[in-house]
Design a protein around this motif. Structure first.
Motif, short mmCIF file in Angstrom:
data_model
loop_
_atom_site.label_atom_id
_atom_site.label_comp_id
_atom_site.label_asym_id
_atom_site.label_seq_id
_atom_site.Cartn_x
_atom_site.Cartn_y
_atom_site.Cartn_z
N GLY A 143 -5.73 -9.34 -4.85
CA GLY A 143 -5.30 -10.15 -3.70
C GLY A 143 -3.85 -9.86 -2.89
O GLY A 143 -3.91 -10.06 -1.70
N ALA A 144 -3.03 -9.41 -3.87
CA ALA A 144 -1.85 -9.15 -3.26
C ALA A 144 -1.69 -7.92 -2.30
O ALA A 144 -1.21 -8.00 -0.96
CB ALA A 144 -0.73 -9.05 -4.30
N LEU A 145 -2.54 -7.07 -2.61
CA LEU A 145 -2.67 -5.73 -1.90
C LEU A 145 -3.37 -6.14 -0.47
O LEU A 145 -2.83 -5.48 0.56
CB LEU A 145 -3.48 -4.64 -2.57
CG LEU A 145 -3.41 -3.31 -2.48
CD1 LEU A 145 -1.98 -2.76 -2.71
CD2 LEU A 145 -4.35 -2.46 -3.14
N GLN A 146 -4.45 -6.96 -0.63
CA GLN A 146 -5.13 -7.45 0.60
C GLN A 146 -4.21 -7.91 1.49
O GLN A 146 -4.28 -7.93 2.66
CB GLN A 146 -6.32 -8.17 0.11
CG GLN A 146 -7.50 -7.24 -0.56
CD GLN A 146 -8.57 -8.25 -1.08
OE1 GLN A 146 -8.43 -9.40 -1.17
NE2 GLN A 146 -9.59 -7.48 -1.28
N ALA A 147 -3.21 -9.01 0.86
CA ALA A 147 -2.41 -9.89 1.97
C ALA A 147 -1.44 -8.68 2.41
O ALA A 147 -1.05 -8.97 3.53
CB ALA A 147 -1.73 -10.85 0.75
N GLN A 148 -0.96 -7.76 1.71
CA GLN A 148 -0.01 -6.74 2.35
C GLN A 148 -0.68 -6.17 3.45
O GLN A 148 0.04 -6.00 4.39
CB GLN A 148 0.79 -6.08 1.12
CG GLN A 148 1.38 -6.56 0.35
CD GLN A 148 1.80 -5.36 -0.90
OE1 GLN A 148 2.69 -4.53 -0.52
NE2 GLN A 148 1.56 -5.98 -2.14
#
Length: 323
Positions: A143-148
Motif C-alpha cells: 500500500g505504501a508503494l502504491q501511495a508513493q
C-alpha cells in the motif's frame, strides 16, 4: 544549500569541491556524504541499486508515523540486523555514485551488474498473494508503494517542472522496489506454505520443484544467512513493539507467522534440524537482552547513523517541492 534548488550537475560540482577538501578538513565529510546522497537521489541507476539492497522496514516506518502505536510511548529502535543492512545499502549506493561521477565507469558498472534489478510482475504469484493475506506488514508495504507512486505521478505534481531528474529516479526506484518486494513476498509465502512436490513428477523434476523455494529465498535476500538475519531482526522488533490492546492480536499473529517462517527456513537449509518455535523465540529474546546492555555509545549514535538512511528514504530537499 538545503534551502535552494540545485540541479544534479550543480550538486556534482559541489560534491567534487567539498570532497577535495574533506581529506584535510574532516568536518566536511558529513557534507560531502550528504551531497553524494542528493546526487544519488537524482540518478536512476543509484535508486534501482538502493531498491534492491534495502530491507523492508515497513513496520518501523509505520511506528515512526505513530499509526497503530500507543500514545506517549516512543517507537522502538530498528533492530540491529536491518539497521546493518540499511547501512550496507547506503554505503554501496554511495560507492556507486562516487564511482559513476568520478570517471570510474567500470567500477560503477560492476556494482550494478552485481545486484541486477528484478523485473516487475504483471500479476502477483500465488505464494506472494498468500503472504500478503497473512502478513499485515506486507499489506502495508504494498500500500505504501502504491501511495508513493500515486503522489509522484499526480497531475498537479510540481516535481515535473521543478526537478524531472528527481522524478525519473524516484519512479525508477518505485518500479525496482515493486519487483524486489514481490521477490521477498514470494519467498516468504513459499516458506509459510511449504508444498511437497507433486507425486506424479519424475524424480529429477521433483528435486527441481523442491529447490524452487530455496532459490527464491536466495533471489530475494541474497543468501539464506542474510534471510535469517532479516527474519531474526523482524521477530526481535515485533517482540519490542508496544501496540494498543485492540491491535495486539494482529501483532501477535505477525510475530508467530515470522517465527514459523524462520523455522521453515532452518528446515529448508538443514532438513535434519527440528522445528522448535519456542527455541527460536528464546534465542531472539537472548539477542535482544544482549542488545539492551550494549554500550551507551551505540545507543547515542543510532539516530546519527539513521539520518543518511532517512534522507535517502524521504527524498531530496527541493525548494517548494516535497517528492
Amino acid at each position: 544549500m538545503e534551502g535552494s534548488y540545485r540541479s544534479r550537475t550543480e550538486l556534482v560540482d559541489d560534491w567534487h569541491a567539498v570532497e577535495s577538501l574533506a581529506a584535510d578538513v574532516p568536518a566536511l565529510r558529513e557534507l560531502a556524504d550528504w551531497l553524494l546522497d542528493q546526487v544519488a537521489l537524482r540518478d536512476a541507476n543509484a535508486q534501482q541499486l538502493r531498491a534492491v539492497l534495502e530491507p523492508d522496514i515497513t513496520d518501523y516506518l509505520l511506528d515512526r508515523r505513530g499509526d497503530g502505536h500507543q500514545p506517549g510511548i516512543a517507537a522502538p529502535a530498528l533492530d540491529e540486523a536491518r539497521t546493518a543492512h540499511l547501512a550496507q545499502a547506503r554505503d554501496t549506493v554511495r560507492k556507486y555514485t562516487a564511482a559513476a561521477y568520478s570517471g570510474r565507469e567500470t567500477e560503477a558498472q560492476r556494482l550494478l551488474d552485481a545486484f541486477p534489478v528484478p523485473g516487475r510482475c504483471v500479476q502477483a504469484s500465488g505464494p506472494a498473494t498468500a503472504w500478503r493475506q497473512d502478513s499485515g506488514t506486507a499489506q502495508e508495504a504494498v500500500g505504501a508503494l502504491q501511495a508513493q507512486r500515486a503522489t509522484a505521478t499526480a497531475q498537479d505534481s510540481t516535481v515535473y517542472f521543478a526537478d524531472p531528474e528527481l522524478l525519473h529516479a524516484k519512479n525508477s526506484y518505485l518500479a525496482a522496489r515493486e519487483g524486489q518486494l514481490h521477490l521477498m513476498h514470494d519467498a516468504l509465502g513459499r516458506l509459510a506454505h511449504l508444498v511437497p512436490a507433486p507425486r506424479e513428477l519424475p524424480a529429477e523434476l521433483a528435486a527441481v520443484a523442491t529447490g524452487q523455494t530455496q532459490r527464491r529465498v536466495i533471489e530475494a535476500f541474497g543468501t539464506t544467512d542474510r534471510a535469517r538475519h532479516v527474519l531474526d531482526g523482524q521477530i526481535s522488533y515485533q517482540l519490542s513493539r508496544p501496540v494498543p490492546a485492540r491491535l495486539r492480536a494482529a501483532a501477535s499473529a505477525e510475530g508467530d507467522l515470522l517465527t514459523r517462517v524462520r523455522g521453515a527456513l532452518d528446515q529448508l537449509t538443514d532438513p535434519g534440524a527440528p522445528l522448535d518455535a519456542e527455541a527460536i523465540r528464546a534465542r531472539t529474546q537472548q539477542a535482544m537482552a544482549r542488545s539492551a546492555v550494549s554500550s551507551g555509545r551505540a545507543a547515542r549514535d543510532h539516530d546519527h547513523d539513521q539520518a543518511p538512511t532517512q534522507a535517502l528514504a524521504a527524498g531530496a530537499t527541493v525548494h517548494g517541492v516535497q517528492p
